[in-house]
Scaffold this motif. Sequence first.
Motif, PDB file in Angstrom:
ATOM      1  N   GLN A 196      72.509 -76.144  86.823  1.00 19.95           N
ATOM      2  CA  GLN A 196      73.910 -76.534  86.892  1.00 19.95           C
ATOM      3  C   GLN A 196      74.776 -75.806  85.861  1.00 19.95           C
ATOM      4  O   GLN A 196      75.896 -75.405  86.151  1.00 19.95           O
ATOM      5  CB  GLN A 196      74.033 -78.051  86.665  1.00 19.95           C
ATOM      6  N   SER A 197      74.272 -75.675  84.640  1.00 17.14           N
ATOM      7  CA  SER A 197      75.051 -74.995  83.600  1.00 17.14           C
ATOM      8  C   SER A 197      74.117 -74.301  82.624  1.00 17.14           C
ATOM      9  O   SER A 197      72.945 -74.672  82.486  1.00 17.14           O
ATOM     10  CB  SER A 197      75.955 -75.983  82.848  1.00 17.14           C
ATOM     11  N   PHE A 198      74.658 -73.275  81.945  1.00 17.94           N
ATOM     12  CA  PHE A 198      73.871 -72.461  81.017  1.00 17.94           C
ATOM     13  C   PHE A 198      74.759 -72.155  79.815  1.00 17.94           C
ATOM     14  O   PHE A 198      75.658 -71.317  79.882  1.00 17.94           O
ATOM     15  CB  PHE A 198      73.428 -71.168  81.711  1.00 17.94           C
ATOM     16  N   GLN A 199      74.517 -72.878  78.714  1.00 21.48           N
ATOM     17  CA  GLN A 199      75.350 -72.726  77.519  1.00 21.48           C
ATOM     18  C   GLN A 199      74.624 -71.897  76.462  1.00 21.48           C
ATOM     19  O   GLN A 199      73.460 -72.146  76.147  1.00 21.48           O
ATOM     20  CB  GLN A 199      75.708 -74.098  76.943  1.00 21.48           C
ATOM     21  N   VAL A 200      75.330 -70.897  75.918  1.00 17.03           N
ATOM     22  CA  VAL A 200      74.777 -70.050  74.861  1.00 17.03           C
ATOM     23  C   VAL A 200      75.207 -70.633  73.518  1.00 17.03           C
ATOM     24  O   VAL A 200      76.368 -70.537  73.128  1.00 17.03           O
ATOM     25  CB  VAL A 200      75.269 -68.597  74.988  1.00 17.03           C
ATOM     26  N   LYS A 201      74.272 -71.242  72.803  1.00 16.50           N
ATOM     27  CA  LYS A 201      74.600 -71.836  71.503  1.00 16.50           C
ATOM     28  C   LYS A 201      74.432 -70.823  70.370  1.00 16.50           C
ATOM     29  O   LYS A 201      75.125 -70.888  69.359  1.00 16.50           O
ATOM     30  CB  LYS A 201      73.725 -73.065  71.254  1.00 16.50           C
ATOM     31  N   SER A 202      73.488 -69.881  70.542  1.00 18.92           N
ATOM     32  CA  SER A 202      73.274 -68.858  69.514  1.00 18.92           C
ATOM     33  C   SER A 202      72.621 -67.640  70.153  1.00 18.92           C
ATOM     34  O   SER A 202      71.734 -67.771  70.999  1.00 18.92           O
ATOM     35  CB  SER A 202      72.389 -69.407  68.389  1.00 18.92           C
ATOM     36  N   LEU A 203      73.086 -66.435  69.754  1.00 16.88           N
ATOM     37  CA  LEU A 203      72.505 -65.176  70.224  1.00 16.88           C
ATOM     38  C   LEU A 203      72.733 -64.153  69.116  1.00 16.88           C
ATOM     39  O   LEU A 203      73.796 -63.567  69.007  1.00 16.88           O
ATOM     40  CB  LEU A 203      73.164 -64.729  71.534  1.00 16.88           C
ATOM     41  N   GLU A 204      71.713 -63.966  68.269  1.00 21.29           N
ATOM     42  CA  GLU A 204      71.890 -63.156  67.064  1.00 21.29           C
ATOM     43  C   GLU A 204      70.745 -62.166  66.891  1.00 21.29           C
ATOM     44  O   GLU A 204      69.583 -62.509  67.101  1.00 21.29           O
ATOM     45  CB  GLU A 204      71.935 -64.053  65.818  1.00 21.29           C
ATOM     46  N   VAL A 205      71.094 -60.945  66.464  1.00 21.13           N
ATOM     47  CA  VAL A 205      70.084 -59.971  66.073  1.00 21.13           C
ATOM     48  C   VAL A 205      69.786 -60.181  64.591  1.00 21.13           C
ATOM     49  O   VAL A 205      70.691 -60.183  63.757  1.00 21.13           O
ATOM     50  CB  VAL A 205      70.565 -58.526  66.320  1.00 21.13           C
ATOM     51  N   GLU A 255      69.453 -69.515  71.190  1.00 20.34           N
ATOM     52  CA  GLU A 255      69.472 -70.961  71.426  1.00 20.34           C
ATOM     53  C   GLU A 255      70.339 -71.213  72.653  1.00 20.34           C
ATOM     54  O   GLU A 255      71.515 -70.849  72.671  1.00 20.34           O
ATOM     55  CB  GLU A 255      70.044 -71.719  70.222  1.00 20.34           C
ATOM     56  N   PHE A 256      69.737 -71.809  73.680  1.00 24.35           N
ATOM     57  CA  PHE A 256      70.457 -72.122  74.912  1.00 24.35           C
ATOM     58  C   PHE A 256      70.362 -73.621  75.189  1.00 24.35           C
ATOM     59  O   PHE A 256      69.445 -74.300  74.719  1.00 24.35           O
ATOM     60  CB  PHE A 256      69.857 -71.371  76.116  1.00 24.35           C
ATOM     61  N   GLU A 257      71.313 -74.115  75.964  1.00 22.87           N
ATOM     62  CA  GLU A 257      71.230 -75.484  76.479  1.00 22.87           C
ATOM     63  C   GLU A 257      71.478 -75.413  77.981  1.00 22.87           C
ATOM     64  O   GLU A 257      72.526 -74.926  78.421  1.00 22.87           O
ATOM     65  CB  GLU A 257      72.248 -76.404  75.807  1.00 22.87           C
ATOM     66  N   VAL A 258      70.503 -75.884  78.740  1.00 24.46           N
ATOM     67  CA  VAL A 258      70.521 -75.729  80.189  1.00 24.46           C
ATOM     68  C   VAL A 258      70.526 -77.103  80.847  1.00 24.46           C
ATOM     69  O   VAL A 258      69.819 -78.017  80.408  1.00 24.46           O
ATOM     70  CB  VAL A 258      69.282 -74.932  80.666  1.00 24.46           C
ATOM     71  N   GLU A 259      71.338 -77.250  81.884  1.00 23.31           N
ATOM     72  CA  GLU A 259      71.309 -78.462  82.708  1.00 23.31           C
ATOM     73  C   GLU A 259      70.666 -78.125  84.043  1.00 23.31           C
ATOM     74  O   GLU A 259      71.116 -77.216  84.746  1.00 23.31           O
ATOM     75  CB  GLU A 259      72.719 -79.019  82.921  1.00 23.31           C
ATOM     76  N   GLU A 294      77.905 -64.934  75.856  1.00 21.88           N
ATOM     77  CA  GLU A 294      78.664 -64.965  74.615  1.00 21.88           C
ATOM     78  C   GLU A 294      78.351 -66.241  73.848  1.00 21.88           C
ATOM     79  O   GLU A 294      78.355 -67.338  74.408  1.00 21.88           O
ATOM     80  CB  GLU A 294      80.163 -64.870  74.907  1.00 21.88           C
ATOM     81  N   GLU A 295      78.108 -66.067  72.548  1.00 19.05           N
ATOM     82  CA  GLU A 295      77.738 -67.189  71.699  1.00 19.05           C
ATOM     83  C   GLU A 295      78.839 -68.242  71.675  1.00 19.05           C
ATOM     84  O   GLU A 295      80.021 -67.932  71.567  1.00 19.05           O
ATOM     85  CB  GLU A 295      77.454 -66.690  70.277  1.00 19.05           C
ATOM     86  N   GLY A 296      78.424 -69.506  71.815  1.00 17.04           N
ATOM     87  CA  GLY A 296      79.365 -70.617  71.753  1.00 17.04           C
ATOM     88  C   GLY A 296      80.079 -70.898  73.054  1.00 17.04           C
ATOM     89  O   GLY A 296      80.963 -71.752  73.098  1.00 17.04           O
ATOM     90  N   LYS A 297      79.706 -70.186  74.129  1.00 13.42           N
ATOM     91  CA  LYS A 297      80.369 -70.388  75.414  1.00 13.42           C
ATOM     92  C   LYS A 297      79.362 -70.803  76.481  1.00 13.42           C
ATOM     93  O   LYS A 297      78.170 -70.528  76.369  1.00 13.42           O
ATOM     94  CB  LYS A 297      81.092 -69.112  75.856  1.00 13.42           C
ATOM     95  N   THR A 298      79.888 -71.459  77.513  1.00 16.53           N
ATOM     96  CA  THR A 298      79.067 -71.809  78.663  1.00 16.53           C
ATOM     97  C   THR A 298      79.230 -70.727  79.716  1.00 16.53           C
ATOM     98  O   THR A 298      80.344 -70.453  80.172  1.00 16.53           O
ATOM     99  CB  THR A 298      79.476 -73.172  79.243  1.00 16.53           C
ATOM    100  N   ALA A 299      78.118 -70.090  80.061  1.00 17.95           N
ATOM    101  CA  ALA A 299      78.170 -69.003  81.038  1.00 17.95           C
ATOM    102  C   ALA A 299      78.420 -69.564  82.432  1.00 17.95           C
ATOM    103  O   ALA A 299      77.978 -70.666  82.768  1.00 17.95           O
ATOM    104  CB  ALA A 299      76.861 -68.223  81.011  1.00 17.95           C
ATOM    105  N   LYS A 300      79.130 -68.790  83.234  1.00 14.34           N
ATOM    106  CA  LYS A 300      79.356 -69.173  84.621  1.00 14.34           C
ATOM    107  C   LYS A 300      78.152 -68.732  85.451  1.00 14.34           C
ATOM    108  O   LYS A 300      77.741 -67.573  85.407  1.00 14.34           O
ATOM    109  CB  LYS A 300      80.629 -68.515  85.155  1.00 14.34           C
ATOM    110  N   VAL A 301      77.574 -69.672  86.183  1.00 10.38           N
ATOM    111  CA  VAL A 301      76.415 -69.365  87.018  1.00 10.38           C
ATOM    112  C   VAL A 301      76.914 -68.746  88.318  1.00 10.38           C
ATOM    113  O   VAL A 301      77.566 -69.399  89.134  1.00 10.38           O
ATOM    114  CB  VAL A 301      75.585 -70.636  87.302  1.00 10.38           C
ATOM    115  N   LEU A 302      76.623 -67.444  88.505  1.00  4.56           N
ATOM    116  CA  LEU A 302      77.070 -66.727  89.697  1.00  4.56           C
ATOM    117  C   LEU A 302      76.057 -66.830  90.833  1.00  4.56           C
ATOM    118  O   LEU A 302      76.433 -66.855  92.007  1.00  4.56           O
ATOM    119  CB  LEU A 302      77.308 -65.247  89.355  1.00  4.56           C
ATOM    120  N   GLN A 303      74.792 -66.867  90.468  1.00  3.05           N
ATOM    121  CA  GLN A 303      73.738 -66.939  91.484  1.00  3.05           C
ATOM    122  C   GLN A 303      72.574 -67.740  90.922  1.00  3.05           C
ATOM    123  O   GLN A 303      72.234 -67.616  89.749  1.00  3.05           O
ATOM    124  CB  GLN A 303      73.278 -65.529  91.867  1.00  3.05           C
TER     125      GLN A 303
END
Length: 318
Positions: A167-176, A185-189, A300-309
């Motif tokens: 349902q949703s895919f939130q990017v909480k952290s993405l760091e090199v 760190e992701f949060e997925v529904e 993008e860190e701190g944003k909820t990605a739009k699920v296209l497929q």
Amino acid sequence: MSGGREGKGSNGCIRCICWCYCLLFLLIGIAACLAYYFYTTEKAQAPTYDIQSFQVKSLEVQPDFSLKTEFEVEVKTNNPNKNIGFKYGENSNISVLYHDSVISSGKLPAFKQDPANTTVLKISLSGTSEDEAGSLQDDMKNNKSNACLAYYFYTTEKAQAPTYDIQSFQVKSLEVQPDFSLKTEFEVEVKTNNPNKNIGFKYGENSNISVLYHDSVISSGKLPAFKQDPANTTVLKISLSGTSEDEAGSLQDDMKNNKSNGEISLAVHVRVPIKVFVGNFDLKEVLASVSCDLVVDNLEEGKTAKVLQNECEPYVEF
């Protein structure tokens, strides 16, 4: 003169014995203090128990309508403490009850369980319980009929695998990181639907969900253990995290290139043990595998990605 020497010699022996006793008591005191220190600081945890097998050796109605039983049970006991052990005494009792009536009982063997130890005990139980006119055994037979009915529903309904949808895919952290590894760190529904009318599922604890990018696992986590009733839809919120090797930041560069196109392809893999049940009866445990092809617009860190497929294929061998 000789008497004086003997007196001095005996006094020396007495002093030596006294010093030995003092040293012994000191060592015992130190050992007791250390034991008490470990006990108070480690925060002792209770042992856990799990019934591994239950064998019915005898189940008979006697001429006076009492019920005579003999069972053999295997119990696995685990001591989770690192420094604390247990000694099981002789005055133990284990009882089997049916509708609040004790139908069989026995004793655990006396044994010593060391720290961080797992032991399997084989215990014999027996008993004779009052069962006027065989009512207790009749009740058991009725429950056996219900179990057969549950198995009938399971075999005739043709169990369908649950379906899954991200349902949703939130990017909480993405760091090199300084060593060029990629920390995520992701949060997925995830919405899971049980299409069966009479069959339910119990999701176990030993599950795994992984997010992959170009066959590299970049984040992982676990599904919560839960019970899904027939014809039920449940939305799960799952936290994922991980650190993956990413030499010279090539993985993140690849993501940035795909980001310019507005599409980033990911894969989500799930493995979870599921226990099938009908009514009050657990029938069998199966392993469910789910493979999802997921396309999102950004990471993008701190944003909820739009699920296209989002295409998920479950595989469950009933």
